[in-house]
Structure formats: structure tokens, C-alpha cells
Design an enzyme around this catalytic site. Structure first.
Site, PDB file in Angstrom:
ATOM      1  N   CYS A 195       0.783  -1.242   0.000  1.00  0.00           N
ATOM      2  CA  CYS A 195       0.000   0.000   0.000  1.00  0.00           C
ATOM      3  C   CYS A 195       0.815   1.294   0.000  1.00  0.00           C
ATOM      4  O   CYS A 195       0.662   2.105  -0.913  1.00  0.00           O
ATOM      5  CB  CYS A 195      -0.966   0.030   1.167  1.00  0.00           C
ATOM      6  SG  CYS A 195      -1.629  -1.547   1.647  1.00  0.00           S
ATOM      7  N   ARG A 231       5.687 -11.665   5.696  1.00  0.00           N
ATOM      8  CA  ARG A 231       5.177 -11.429   7.042  1.00  0.00           C
ATOM      9  C   ARG A 231       5.769 -12.481   7.957  1.00  0.00           C
ATOM     10  O   ARG A 231       5.755 -13.666   7.628  1.00  0.00           O
ATOM     11  CB  ARG A 231       3.644 -11.480   7.072  1.00  0.00           C
ATOM     12  CG  ARG A 231       3.063 -10.337   6.253  1.00  0.00           C
ATOM     13  CD  ARG A 231       1.550 -10.281   6.303  1.00  0.00           C
ATOM     14  NE  ARG A 231       1.069  -9.312   5.323  1.00  0.00           N
ATOM     15  CZ  ARG A 231      -0.209  -9.142   4.990  1.00  0.00           C
ATOM     16  NH1 ARG A 231      -1.125  -9.873   5.581  1.00  0.00           N
ATOM     17  NH2 ARG A 231      -0.553  -8.243   4.094  1.00  0.00           N
ATOM     18  N   GLN A 286       0.395 -11.040  -3.848  1.00  0.00           N
ATOM     19  CA  GLN A 286      -1.027 -10.766  -4.056  1.00  0.00           C
ATOM     20  C   GLN A 286      -1.246 -10.163  -5.433  1.00  0.00           C
ATOM     21  O   GLN A 286      -0.360  -9.493  -5.944  1.00  0.00           O
ATOM     22  CB  GLN A 286      -1.516  -9.721  -3.048  1.00  0.00           C
ATOM     23  CG  GLN A 286      -1.674 -10.235  -1.649  1.00  0.00           C
ATOM     24  CD  GLN A 286      -2.220  -9.166  -0.725  1.00  0.00           C
ATOM     25  OE1 GLN A 286      -2.100  -7.982  -1.015  1.00  0.00           O
ATOM     26  NE2 GLN A 286      -2.798  -9.574   0.367  1.00  0.00           N
ATOM     27  N   ASP A 304      -2.551  -7.478  -6.116  1.00  0.00           N
ATOM     28  CA  ASP A 304      -2.922  -6.296  -5.354  1.00  0.00           C
ATOM     29  C   ASP A 304      -3.190  -5.122  -6.292  1.00  0.00           C
ATOM     30  O   ASP A 304      -2.644  -5.066  -7.386  1.00  0.00           O
ATOM     31  CB  ASP A 304      -1.744  -5.939  -4.436  1.00  0.00           C
ATOM     32  CG  ASP A 304      -2.190  -5.234  -3.173  1.00  0.00           C
ATOM     33  OD1 ASP A 304      -3.405  -5.007  -3.015  1.00  0.00           O
ATOM     34  OD2 ASP A 304      -1.322  -4.908  -2.348  1.00  0.00           O
ATOM     35  N   HIS A 335      -4.164  -0.646  -5.921  1.00  0.00           N
ATOM     36  CA  HIS A 335      -4.613   0.532  -5.201  1.00  0.00           C
ATOM     37  C   HIS A 335      -5.193   1.489  -6.226  1.00  0.00           C
ATOM     38  O   HIS A 335      -4.515   1.862  -7.169  1.00  0.00           O
ATOM     39  CB  HIS A 335      -3.459   1.141  -4.405  1.00  0.00           C
ATOM     40  CG  HIS A 335      -3.010   0.208  -3.327  1.00  0.00           C
ATOM     41  ND1 HIS A 335      -2.004  -0.699  -3.507  1.00  0.00           N
ATOM     42  CD2 HIS A 335      -3.509  -0.011  -2.082  1.00  0.00           C
ATOM     43  CE1 HIS A 335      -1.881  -1.433  -2.407  1.00  0.00           C
ATOM     44  NE2 HIS A 335      -2.779  -1.039  -1.530  1.00  0.00           N
ATOM     45  N   LYS A 338     -15.185  -2.269   4.404  1.00  0.00           N
ATOM     46  CA  LYS A 338     -14.686  -3.180   3.369  1.00  0.00           C
ATOM     47  C   LYS A 338     -15.722  -4.212   2.965  1.00  0.00           C
ATOM     48  O   LYS A 338     -16.666  -4.481   3.702  1.00  0.00           O
ATOM     49  CB  LYS A 338     -13.415  -3.880   3.843  1.00  0.00           C
ATOM     50  CG  LYS A 338     -13.616  -4.685   5.110  1.00  0.00           C
ATOM     51  CD  LYS A 338     -12.380  -5.455   5.509  1.00  0.00           C
ATOM     52  CE  LYS A 338     -12.658  -6.248   6.770  1.00  0.00           C
ATOM     53  NZ  LYS A 338     -11.686  -7.278   7.058  1.00  0.00           N
ATOM     54  N   HIS A 345      -8.245  -0.291  -1.736  1.00  0.00           N
ATOM     55  CA  HIS A 345      -7.304  -1.414  -1.759  1.00  0.00           C
ATOM     56  C   HIS A 345      -8.116  -2.606  -2.237  1.00  0.00           C
ATOM     57  O   HIS A 345      -9.173  -2.878  -1.676  1.00  0.00           O
ATOM     58  CB  HIS A 345      -6.780  -1.767  -0.371  1.00  0.00           C
ATOM     59  CG  HIS A 345      -6.200  -0.621   0.400  1.00  0.00           C
ATOM     60  ND1 HIS A 345      -4.887  -0.595   0.790  1.00  0.00           N
ATOM     61  CD2 HIS A 345      -6.750   0.525   0.870  1.00  0.00           C
ATOM     62  CE1 HIS A 345      -4.656   0.518   1.477  1.00  0.00           C
ATOM     63  NE2 HIS A 345      -5.772   1.206   1.547  1.00  0.00           N
TER      64      HIS A 345
HETATM   65 ZN   LIG Z   1      -3.319  -1.970   0.247  1.00  0.00          ZN
END
Ligand SMILES: [Zn+2]
Ligand SMILES: [Zn+2]
Length: 612
Positions: A308, A337, A355, A357, A359, A438, A485
């Protein structure tokens, strides 16, 4: 901060640390299921049987859990499968005797003395901790409640069924080591797991599901299908073999194609990032314990746990106008992680993952349309696998950052987008993250297990506020954008683990690592086999030739075991006519077809991305 890790499926064999530690939890016997009182009652009956067979047994705790129950015991010796059968038999006679469950209340001192006298130190410890907690809260010690049935009496809050005869068909499943209160410095007890259901059919179905889940275990199938492996030099991080990597790239490629069609622009940001970025985003305070830290030249860096904040540096690299939005930045970032090694499990609980992912930065007035479009992305991509997404809408938590009016507006827009999309959804009140309401997306796999995969989070605070993001509106004034996100597969590792189990390794044709195997009957057909493979590969199909000296039937069996969708057998007749007769992994024999025509047909089928 797309959270895509989720819970690993239960794995009794490696479970050494129970999740229950506090005294409140120790006494809470429920798992949130209507069958809980019966399941917990079965735990009491199991404890009765164990006490009877092993006098002097010390009792830990025995709660209801999903699908069943367990009880922790300190026993004079390690249990064997024969012991489980003997315990089951004793349990059955207690059920047949139909003993009533009777609740008693004792004054605190008397209750404690009762368990001291019976030689039950773990029960005494629970009572002592309750006393400490009561004193700390300035409350009197509550009375001690016990439940008694037949010869057995246990420290317990209930609830129970009326009598042991109400306990349905059950089965003891396994024994595992479990540290008392999950603490590896405390004694290791023996935990017996059992399952109990209202009807014989439900029990049979559960046992089938359990066997099937073992067979489909992606850790086992991953090795068998040569997709991935794990090595102790990098715990919680898969090593992707060529076939697994092919599967990966196919899934990634499909998502990339969808994203490009939708106007996403792909970025790539560094893995090693200075702590100051995490301080600014707030992760330093909230996530530092889960971050891998690296020292260099007296400075602290971390492996990024999420993508992010870095995307904001690209957002801020130039002045953004209202015309530039929505700005959709996607990234397949490598994330790390620092999960505790004891919690790692296959692909579903990992330390390293990627991911799909993204944004997306939007003007507030664009939020509703963008979310609706994202719901469309979810529906489209899940249809490739025949999966039905389910949506849950998580609203403002009690502790939330940012302007309440903005929250209300964002929640209204999400709700509107969900309604417009026609998707059914459940509301989870106050379950949003501290910076965003979310939408979480769940699927049920082929065995009826629920998995959370995708997430769409509407961020009003973390990226926009903390990184002071702006765009210039029509009047030339700076305005604050909203950041969304979103991840659709979630973690690719986890998604592939789920798919592997859902399809039991028989991936749909369009994403199968090997889509077809050419099977030459004899060595004189090898040249033609290579030629056919070339024709198919020219159309982008993933094809192998089995040029081993195995007999044809063995080649077919091997391809079937590898769950390859098509086997293309070539003998004299086929080579002569430049045809092949496809045989499916399900055993269906299709008519002979010309090579070019076959390539055309399979390429079309592959591009359609349908579940088989
Ligand atoms: Zn994010
Ligand atoms: Zn109880």
C-alpha cells in the site's frame, strides 16, 4: 493493506498449541453451533470413559469445537488407536445408560477443596485464576458450578443436553499433543478429538469429507503433481517447480488481461523499504512484530509486508488532476510477514506470498461506480473456476480514524454499489478495518469449506490522509482522493492451495499446467509426436510428449494420475492421416480429428477460461 492470509484449515497432526489460553476461554465450552451442548456433553462422556479406563487421569479442558469436541488429559502413558476403540465402547455404554446431567453450585472454598481432594490440579488452577481475576475486578469470587452425570463430575459452566442418551452418533478421530494453556513451558497433555452429529447420515458425510480432505491436501498433491515443495531453509515459503510456475503464470496472466481491459496500470516497487515509510503509514506501530527487519549502514529497513504505502510515492510523483482519476495501480508485489513458524501450513499460511494487489485512487463521486466495477471483476474471474463468490460488508468499527461523516458517505456508496450489482451480501457490523469499511469475498470449496479470498477496502484515511494525497479539481483547488485497496485472488499462494484442494488437482483445462500429453504408441511415432506438439504449442497450448519407453497403457495411466486434461494417442493410422484421437482424463474417447483443427479447437477452449 489487503488482508488475504486468513485461517489455515485445522491440522490435528501438527497441532501442539491450543488456541485457548485465558481462564475465561478455558471455561467457555462453545463453538457457536446449535450442536455445541451435545458436542460438549460428548466431551464429558469421553472424560468419564478415560477416567474409568485410566484411574488417576488429570483433566484439562474439554470444549465443543467446529464439527466436534476434544478433551485434554494427563495420562500415565501415550494412547494408541486401540485405546480410542476401548474409550468409544465405554462411551457408548454411558450413552445407553442415559444418565441425566445435573448442575451443582458450590461455595468457592468448598468447590476448590472438592477438586483438590480429587487430585485435579488443572481444575484447581482454573479456579485460582478465576479468584485472581475476580479480586482484580473488585468482585466476589463466584460460586463453583459443576455438572454431574452418572459417576462423573466436572468443573463446568454448561450448557449440556438433558442426559447422555441425547448424544448422537459419534466417533473418536485422533490424538495429538497439546501444551496446557498453549504454553510450551507447561506440561504436554494428550488431546483426544472426536466428532458427534445429530444423525448417522451427518456423521457419515462428515467422515467422508474428512477422508476426502486428506486425499486432497494440497501439500500432498503439490508434491505428487510436481507443482511446489517446501524446504526448511525458508519456512513458510513455497519453492515453485516448473509446472507450478506455469499454473501461477496462467492465473496471473488471466488477471493481468482482465486488469488491462479495465484500465489498470501495473507498477513494481522495492521489497526492502526504510522504516520511515512504515512509521508514516502506521504499520510500524501496528505490524512491526510481523515484519522482517534488516539493518544496513545504521538504518533499519524491512521486507515489505504490504504494497500500500509505496504506491502513494508513485501517486505523488506528479500533480494529479481530476481528469487522471480513477488511477488504477496494480502490483504483484512479493510480500513477507513474519508469522510464527508453528502457525505455518502449506500454501494457506505462509511467510512469503504475492497478491494480485491494486490501489485505485478515485474522486469521492467515482467511488460507487468503481466498487460496482470491482464486483464485476470478482464475478468474472471467479466464473473462470466455477466458484460462486459470497460477499460480506464490514462497517465502521468502534475505533476508527477519520471524519464520521465521510465514513457514513463511504458506507452508503458501498451499500448502493452492492445493491446495484445484484449480489447477495451479509452485513458484519463494526467489522471494518480502522481506516476503511470493506467488502470481504468468500467462496465455498468442493468440500463445503469456507475460504476468504478477495477483499475490497475503501480507505479514507491511511493512504489519503497520512500521505497527504491530492488532486486538482475543476476549479483548480486541491482535493483529497479516496484510495481503494483490492485483491481478487488475494494471495496467489493461498488461492492456488485452495484451487488444488477444490479441484483435487484436476485444474480446469484453461489453467492446467500441462493441458495435453501426446502419447506415441511406438518409437516410430516419435517424430510425428514432436510435430503435433509443435502445432499445438504454436497456438500457445501447454503440451508435453511422453517419449518414454513405457507401454501405451502405462503412459495413459501416468497422464491420468497427473490429471492432464487430454491425452493424444498417435499410432500408424493417426500419423498417416495427421489426426489424433483425444482421450479426456475422465476416460472419454473422442473422435479422431485433424491436427490443425484440434489445435484450433483447444486454443479456443483455452481462451474461453471455463471451468470443465
Ligand atoms: Zn493496500
Ligand atoms: Zn461441561
Amino acid at each position: 493493506m489487503a488482508e488475504a492470509q486468513g485461517q489455515a484449515p485445522p491440522d490435528e497432526e501438527v497441532l501442539v498449541a491450543p488456541e485457548r489460553g485465558s481462564v475465561e476461554e478455558l471455561l467457555d465450552a462453545s463453538a457457536g453451533d446449535p450442536l455445541d451442548p451435545m458436542r460438549h456433553s460428548a466431551a464429558h462422556v469421553m472424560a468419564e470413559a478415560v477416567m474409568d479406563l485410566f484411574p488417576g487421569t488429570k483433566l484439562g479442558i474439554g470444549p465443543a469445537i467446529a464439527d466436534g469436541f476434544y478433551y485434554d488429559f494427563e495420562l500415565p502413558r501415550a494412547l494408541t488407536p486401540d485405546d480410542l476403540a476401548a474409550i468409544e465402547t465405554r462411551m457408548a455404554s454411558s450413552v445407553a445408560a442415559d444418565h441425566a446431567f445435573v448442575r451443582h453450585e458450590l461455595p468457592p472454598e468448598e468447590g476448590r477443596a472438592f477438586f483438590v481432594e480429587r487430585g485435579q490440579p488443572y481444575k484447581v488452577e482454573i479456579l485460582d485464576d478465576l479468584g485472581v481475576a475476580a479480586r482484580a475486578a473488585g468482585l466476589p469470587m463466584p460460586p463453583v458450578t459443576t455438572y454431574e452425570h452418572g459417576p462423573f463430575i466436572d468443573l463446568c459452566r454448561g450448557p449440556h443436553v438433558a442426559s447422555t442418551g441425547r448424544i448422537g452418533p459419534f466417533r473418536l478421530l485422533s490424538v495429538a499433543g497439546a501444551y496446557w494453556r498453549g504454553d510450551e513451558k507447561r506440561p504436554m497433555l494428550q488431546r483426544i478429538y472426536g466428532t458427534v452429529w445429530a444423525t448417522r447420515e451427518e456423521l457419515e458425510h462428515y467422515l467422508w469429507r474428512r477422508e476426502e480432505a486428506k486425499k486432497r491436501d494440497h501439500r500432498r498433491l503439490g508434491v505428487k503433481l510436481d507443482l511446489y515443495s517446501f524446504h526448511d531453509v525458508s519456512p513458510g515459503s513455497a519453492f515453485w517447480h516448473p509446472k507450478g510456475q506455469r499454473l501461477w503464470r496462467t492465473l496471473e496472466g488471466a488477471m493481468r488481461e482482465l486488469q488491462e481491459r479495465r484500465g489498470y496500470q501495473e507498477i513494481s516497487t522495492p521489497i526492502v523499504v526504510h522504516e520511515k515509510l512504515w512509521r508514516q503509514s502506521g504499520h510500524w506501530d501496528l505490524y512491526r512484530d510481523s515484519m522482517f527487519l534488516i539493518e544496513s549502514e545504521g538504518q533499519t529497513f524491512s521486507l515489505k509486508p504490504m504494497n500500500c504505502p509505496e504506491s502513494t510515492l508513485i501517486y505523488r510523483s506528479r500533480v494529479r488532476s481530476y481528469r487522471d482519476l480513477p488511477l488504477r495501480l496494480s502490483e504483484y508485489g512479493r510480500l513477507h510477514r513474519n508469522e510464527r513458524s508453528g502457525t505455518l501450513s502449506g500454501l494457506t499460511r505462509v511467510r512469503h506470498f504475492i497478491q494480485d494487489d491494486a490501489h485505485v485512487y478515485v474522486r469521492p463521486d467515482q467511488l460507487g461506480d468503481e466498487i460496482e466495477a470491482m464486483l464485476g471483476e470478482v464475478a468474472e474471474s471467479y466464473s473462470w473456476f466455477g466458484l460462486q463468490p459470497r460477499f460480506s460488508f464490514a462497517t465502521k468499527p468502534d475505533k476508527a480514524l477519520g471524519d464520521p461523516a465521510l465514513w457514513e458517505k463511504a458506507e452508503g456508496l458501498i451499500r448502493e454499489a452492492l445493491d446495484r450489482s445484484g449480489a447477495k451480501y451479509a452485513v458484519k457490523p463494526r467489522d471494518g478495518t480502522f481506516y476503511a469499511p470493506k467488502i470481504d469475498i468468500y467462496i465455498d470449496d468442493g468440500l463445503g469449506r469456507e475460504w476468504q479470498t478477495a477483499t475490497i477496502q475503501v480507505d479514507l484515511v491511511m493512504l489519503p490522509e497520512r500521505f497527504d494525497l491530492e488532486y486538482i479539481d475543476e476549479e483548480g483547488r486541491p482535493q483529497r482522493p479516496v484510495a481503494i485497496h483490492r485483491a481478487i485472488y488475494g494471495s496467489l499462494e493461498r488461492f492456488i492451495g485452495i484451487l488444488t484442494e477444490h479441484f483435487a488437482g484436476a485444474f480446469p483445462f484453461w489453467c492446467a499446467p500441462v493441458q495435453a500429453v501426446v502419447v506415441p504408441i511406438a518409437d516410430r511415432h516419435l517424430d510425428a509426436a514432436a510435430e503435433l506438439a509443435g502445432v499445438l504449442r504454436a497456438r500457445g497450448l501447454r503440451v508435453e510428449v511422453d517419449d518414454s519407453s513405457n507401454r501405451m497403457q502405462n503412459k495413459i495411466r501416468l497422464a491420468q494420475e497427473q490429471k492432464v486434461p487430454y491425452m493424444l494417442v498417435l499410432g500408424d493410422r493417426e500419423v498417416e492421416a495427421r489426426t489424433a484421437s483425444p482421450r479426456t482424463r475422465g476416460g472419454e474417447q473422442q473422435a479422431a480429428v485433424d491436427w490443425e483443427e484440434l489445435a484450433e479447437r483447444l486454443a479456443e477452449e483455452s481462451a474461453a477460461r471455463r471451468p470443465d
